[in-house]
Motif scaffolding. Structure first.
Motif, PDB file in Angstrom:
ATOM      1  N   THR A  36     -27.370  31.981  11.508  1.00 54.29           N
ATOM      2  CA  THR A  36     -27.407  33.034  12.536  1.00 54.29           C
ATOM      3  C   THR A  36     -28.690  32.955  13.349  1.00 54.29           C
ATOM      4  O   THR A  36     -29.658  32.302  12.948  1.00 54.29           O
ATOM      5  CB  THR A  36     -27.271  34.446  11.914  1.00 54.29           C
ATOM      6  N   GLU A  41     -31.656  35.295  14.710  1.00 53.75           N
ATOM      7  CA  GLU A  41     -32.193  36.608  14.349  1.00 53.75           C
ATOM      8  C   GLU A  41     -33.453  36.913  15.149  1.00 53.75           C
ATOM      9  O   GLU A  41     -34.274  36.041  15.370  1.00 53.75           O
ATOM     10  CB  GLU A  41     -32.517  36.606  12.844  1.00 53.75           C
ATOM     11  N   HIS A  74     -29.191  40.410  14.666  1.00 51.87           N
ATOM     12  CA  HIS A  74     -28.640  39.056  14.591  1.00 51.87           C
ATOM     13  C   HIS A  74     -27.204  39.064  15.095  1.00 51.87           C
ATOM     14  O   HIS A  74     -26.614  40.124  15.304  1.00 51.87           O
ATOM     15  CB  HIS A  74     -28.721  38.519  13.159  1.00 51.87           C
ATOM     16  N   GLU A 103     -25.092  28.810  15.662  1.00 48.40           N
ATOM     17  CA  GLU A 103     -24.917  29.406  14.328  1.00 48.40           C
ATOM     18  C   GLU A 103     -23.580  29.084  13.660  1.00 48.40           C
ATOM     19  O   GLU A 103     -23.394  29.369  12.482  1.00 48.40           O
ATOM     20  CB  GLU A 103     -25.133  30.933  14.400  1.00 48.40           C
TER      21      GLU A 103
END
Ligand SMILES: [Zn+2]
Length: 257
Positions: free
Chosen positions: A93, A95, A117, A241
């Protein structure tokens, strides 16, 4: 004992019974502990780990708008540092981390604003619809004792394909290639949805983190107003991601308001 709690315990017993039945079928002679409804345990007060039996408050869920109940919750945003200071590519991810000092209060309980995120596609569904992207703004209360889990308040915003989002545009080109952390300029990224959180309408329910350890102490607030991001922005975030949305989980009689 209220009806919802009774219903939850009923479902708990049923779910454990189903687990017990399937375990026996697989191993032939497995001894499974009888289901024990622990009256003392606060709702959502346990940690669950992947691979073990999950509790009954897992997330994400499919929100059925015509079954959501009328509810009233107070949100108060107290921002000292609304601009994130770090941008991380965590592999699974993207963030952005906030400096300490800002809080969001939910029904009078103060959670510290931590990070936000992205998930592509969305984790929550509304009336069975999966959106291209979902933003999670994570707030938490650290536990006072080591055996107590943290408590979370997550504000979730769903995105559809549309106009470019200026908040995302302000950092996307700077996401580190490969896992890593980048510092953001002061006031470079302004998170409009956090700033204006009090103007949104939300669905609310009690659930879990959607990544390990799936802790079931999350107040979920999912904005009814759908945000927009450009197809290029969504594609770029997904490229970085990957598909990182957990499947929807059973409600087990939980109310959504
Ligand atoms: Zn998330």
């Amino acid at each position: 004992m209220n009806t919802l709690r009774k219903r939850l315990l009923g479902f708990a017993a049923l779910a454990l019974l189903m687990v017990a039945t399937s375990c026996e079928r697989e191993s032939g002679e497995a001894k499974v502990e009888p289901p024990q409804a622990d009256e003392q345990e606060p709702a959502g007060g346990r940690n669950t780990m992947p691979g073990l039996a999950h509790g009954l408050l897992q997330s994400p869920i499919n929100i059925l708008s015509n079954r959501s109940e009328a509810g009233h919750h107070e949100i108060a945003v107290n921002l000292h540092h609304a601009e994130p200071e770090y941008l991380a590519n965590k592999g699974h991810t993207i963030e952005l981390d906030f400096p300490r000092g800002s809080t969001i209060a939910f029904d009078g309980r103060e959670y510290e604003l931590k990070q936000l995120h992205f998930h592509t596609p969305s984790e929550h569904q509304i009336d069975g619809i999966t959106y291209p992207m979902e933003l999670h703004v994570v707030n938490s209360i650290e536990p006072k004792t080591p055996d107590e889990p943290p408590r979370y308040l997550v504000l979730a915003f769903l995105y559809r394909m549309g106009d470019e989002d200026s908040f995302i545009a302000s950092f996307l080109s700077q996401v580190p290639t490969g896992e890593g952390l980048a510092a953001l300029e002061p006031r470079q990224v302004h998170v409009t949805v956090v700033d204006q959180a009090m103007d949104f309408h939300f669905y609310h329910y009690r659930g879990s983190l959607t990544t390990p350890p799936f802790t079931e102490t999350v107040e979920w607030m999912i904005a009814k107003e759908i945000q927009q991001a450009s197809p290029e922005q969504v594609r770029r975030i997904n490229q970085i991601e990957g598909d990182n949305a957990r499947h929807v989980q059973p409600l087990y009689g939980r109310a959504v308001d």
